[in-house]
Design an enzyme around this catalytic site. Sequence first.
Site, PDB file in Angstrom:
ATOM      1  N   TYR A 296     -37.825  37.664  13.238  1.00 31.26           N
ATOM      2  CA  TYR A 296     -36.332  37.156  12.802  1.00 31.26           C
ATOM      3  C   TYR A 296     -36.504  35.478  12.971  1.00 31.26           C
ATOM      4  O   TYR A 296     -37.179  35.089  14.062  1.00 31.26           O
ATOM      5  CB  TYR A 296     -35.290  37.542  13.578  1.00 31.26           C
ATOM      6  CG  TYR A 296     -33.993  36.865  13.514  1.00 31.26           C
ATOM      7  CD1 TYR A 296     -33.291  36.944  12.465  1.00 31.26           C
ATOM      8  CD2 TYR A 296     -33.419  36.117  14.594  1.00 31.26           C
ATOM      9  CE1 TYR A 296     -31.919  36.221  12.285  1.00 31.26           C
ATOM     10  CE2 TYR A 296     -32.190  35.339  14.370  1.00 31.26           C
ATOM     11  CZ  TYR A 296     -31.672  35.350  13.384  1.00 31.26           C
ATOM     12  OH  TYR A 296     -30.592  34.639  13.221  1.00 31.26           O
TER      13      TYR A 296
ATOM     14  N   ASP B  93     -37.038  44.120  20.159  1.00 31.77           N
ATOM     15  CA  ASP B  93     -35.935  43.984  19.529  1.00 31.77           C
ATOM     16  C   ASP B  93     -35.401  44.854  18.729  1.00 31.77           C
ATOM     17  O   ASP B  93     -36.093  45.364  17.557  1.00 31.77           O
ATOM     18  CB  ASP B  93     -35.992  42.702  18.605  1.00 31.77           C
ATOM     19  CG  ASP B  93     -34.776  42.292  18.006  1.00 31.77           C
ATOM     20  OD1 ASP B  93     -33.958  43.020  17.740  1.00 31.77           O
ATOM     21  OD2 ASP B  93     -34.548  40.906  17.725  1.00 31.77           O
TER      22      ASP B  93
ATOM     23  N   ARG C 292     -16.834  36.136  34.614  1.00 31.58           N
ATOM     24  CA  ARG C 292     -18.300  35.927  34.384  1.00 31.58           C
ATOM     25  C   ARG C 292     -19.120  36.832  34.949  1.00 31.58           C
ATOM     26  O   ARG C 292     -20.061  37.479  34.348  1.00 31.58           O
ATOM     27  CB  ARG C 292     -18.640  34.398  34.714  1.00 31.58           C
ATOM     28  CG  ARG C 292     -20.245  34.225  34.574  1.00 31.58           C
ATOM     29  CD  ARG C 292     -20.695  32.781  34.464  1.00 31.58           C
ATOM     30  NE  ARG C 292     -20.024  31.852  35.125  1.00 31.58           N
ATOM     31  CZ  ARG C 292     -19.885  31.594  36.368  1.00 31.58           C
ATOM     32  NH1 ARG C 292     -20.662  32.588  36.989  1.00 31.58           N
ATOM     33  NH2 ARG C 292     -19.165  30.695  37.048  1.00 31.58           N
TER      34      ARG C 292
ATOM     35  N   LYS D  25     -25.219  42.800  14.396  1.00 32.53           N
ATOM     36  CA  LYS D  25     -25.544  43.473  13.038  1.00 32.53           C
ATOM     37  C   LYS D  25     -25.116  45.058  13.112  1.00 32.53           C
ATOM     38  O   LYS D  25     -23.867  45.315  13.046  1.00 32.53           O
ATOM     39  CB  LYS D  25     -27.186  43.474  13.166  1.00 32.53           C
ATOM     40  CG  LYS D  25     -27.669  41.857  13.428  1.00 32.53           C
ATOM     41  CD  LYS D  25     -27.400  40.928  12.264  1.00 32.53           C
ATOM     42  CE  LYS D  25     -27.514  39.604  12.612  1.00 32.53           C
ATOM     43  NZ  LYS D  25     -28.836  39.579  12.950  1.00 32.53           N
TER      44      LYS D  25
HETATM   45  C1  PLP Z   1     -29.754  38.424  13.970  1.00 32.37           C
HETATM   46  C2  PLP Z   1     -30.785  38.870  14.513  1.00 32.37           C
HETATM   47  C3  PLP Z   1     -30.887  38.114  15.885  1.00 32.37           C
HETATM   48  C4  PLP Z   1     -29.935  36.941  16.501  1.00 32.37           C
HETATM   49  O1  PLP Z   1     -28.967  37.625  16.684  1.00 32.37           O
HETATM   50  P1  PLP Z   1     -27.471  36.572  16.758  1.00 32.37           P
HETATM   51  O2  PLP Z   1     -26.361  37.838  16.903  1.00 32.37           O
HETATM   52  O3  PLP Z   1     -27.287  36.433  15.089  1.00 32.37           O
HETATM   53  O4  PLP Z   1     -27.380  35.662  17.420  1.00 32.37           O
HETATM   54  C5  PLP Z   1     -32.152  38.556  16.697  1.00 32.37           C
HETATM   55  N1  PLP Z   1     -33.176  39.509  16.034  1.00 32.37           N
HETATM   56  C6  PLP Z   1     -32.776  40.079  14.792  1.00 32.37           C
HETATM   57  C7  PLP Z   1     -33.800  41.150  14.362  1.00 32.37           C
HETATM   58  C8  PLP Z   1     -31.855  39.775  14.185  1.00 32.37           C
HETATM   59  O5  PLP Z   1     -31.387  40.236  12.971  1.00 32.37           O
END
Ligand code: PLP
Length: 366
Positions: A100, A170, A48, A195
């Site tokens: 998101y 983000d 961890r 993604k």
């Molecule tokens: C999918 C997404 C998230 C969340 O991520 P997860 O891996 O699904 O928890 C956060 N920000 C954006 C822009 C996303 O497309």
Amino acid sequence: MGENIETFLAQLGNRVDEQTGAVSAPIHLSTTYSHPKFGHSTGFDYTRTKNPTRAILEEGLAKLEEGAQAIVTSSGMSAIQLVFQLFPAGSAFLVSRDLYGGSYRYFKEIERQGIAKFLYFDTEEELAAQITENISAVFIETPTNPLMREVSIKRVAEIAKSKGALTIVDNTFLTPLRQKPLTQGADLVVHSATKFLAGHNDILAGVVVAKTQELGERLLYLANTTGPTLAAFDCWLFIRSLKTLPLRFNQQEKNAKIVVEVLQNHPAVKEVFYPGVGAMVSFKIADESKVGPFLEQLKLFTYAESLGGVESLITYPTTQTHADIPEAERLAYGLTPDLLRLSIGIEDAHDLAADLTQGLSIVTRK
Ligand SMILES: *Cc1c(COP(=O)(O)O)cnc(C)c1O
């Protein structure tokens, strides 16, 4: 970074295991590590806290985003949650309005719990008008999901800094291949690595990168305390995926530009949203009642949530990714029920265009 990004990524994990010469980094599944002597450590004690496979990945990601420290977590949401733990209870934040859906849901939830307060903005002007010394941080997506709205990270960071607030970006949509927020004044970058970074629709992962060592150490402490870190096997898959990130992203972006042209010239498409970079494209369909039949008519695009993978996907934000945003709020900022979002994959662009064209043939023309 001395060498070019393609070289650095292709070689990620090579030459780390001197004992065997393994070219592909070993997966260290051990959760615990023996101490060579009383009071001594190999640098690894418990997984961890730190894991050798994860450490390779985190060093790579820190370099990629040009930050001091990266932390790899079990999802994009756990990465976002980790970042918000930096701030004491009662803190206030200014965040992008188009966001998101999961981030929006998280912000609403911690607001409901009385832990934090959130204000929303669209433009740099709206940010400047609302920000005060009470704001702890500004959290943005640029381009936003799904309306592709853009703000200048440099300008946002300047405004935030003038009031003593941190800037969090983000960077899921563009990746450090196209946008490096930490070089433009941001303090923290988060990713849903599920993604583009991982890119194969097969692992759930998140990343936080801190610009300074100080923020990095605090995040490491918090990650060790709350335990959101990614398992070794998934870290290995993530390393393998990063090796082809530039190849994938370049192809996806090239395909997206061709798809955008086809959509812009199609009479059954009202409006196309594309920031000119990346592989995410949204568009409004001329006849909203045909959304369902259109989705069912597609053969190549998969009707599914998520984005960034090698397989092209189509999403209906109204009932999928953004369903948790109240309807009136969604409509007010332009997320209308005629909006569809495409994540363009690495397939042949003309096959993708042909699929959209045959799908759109059933939609009433404008
Ligand atoms: C999918 C997404 C998230 C969340 O991520 P997860 O891996 O699904 O928890 C956060 N920000 C954006 C822009 C996303 O497309």
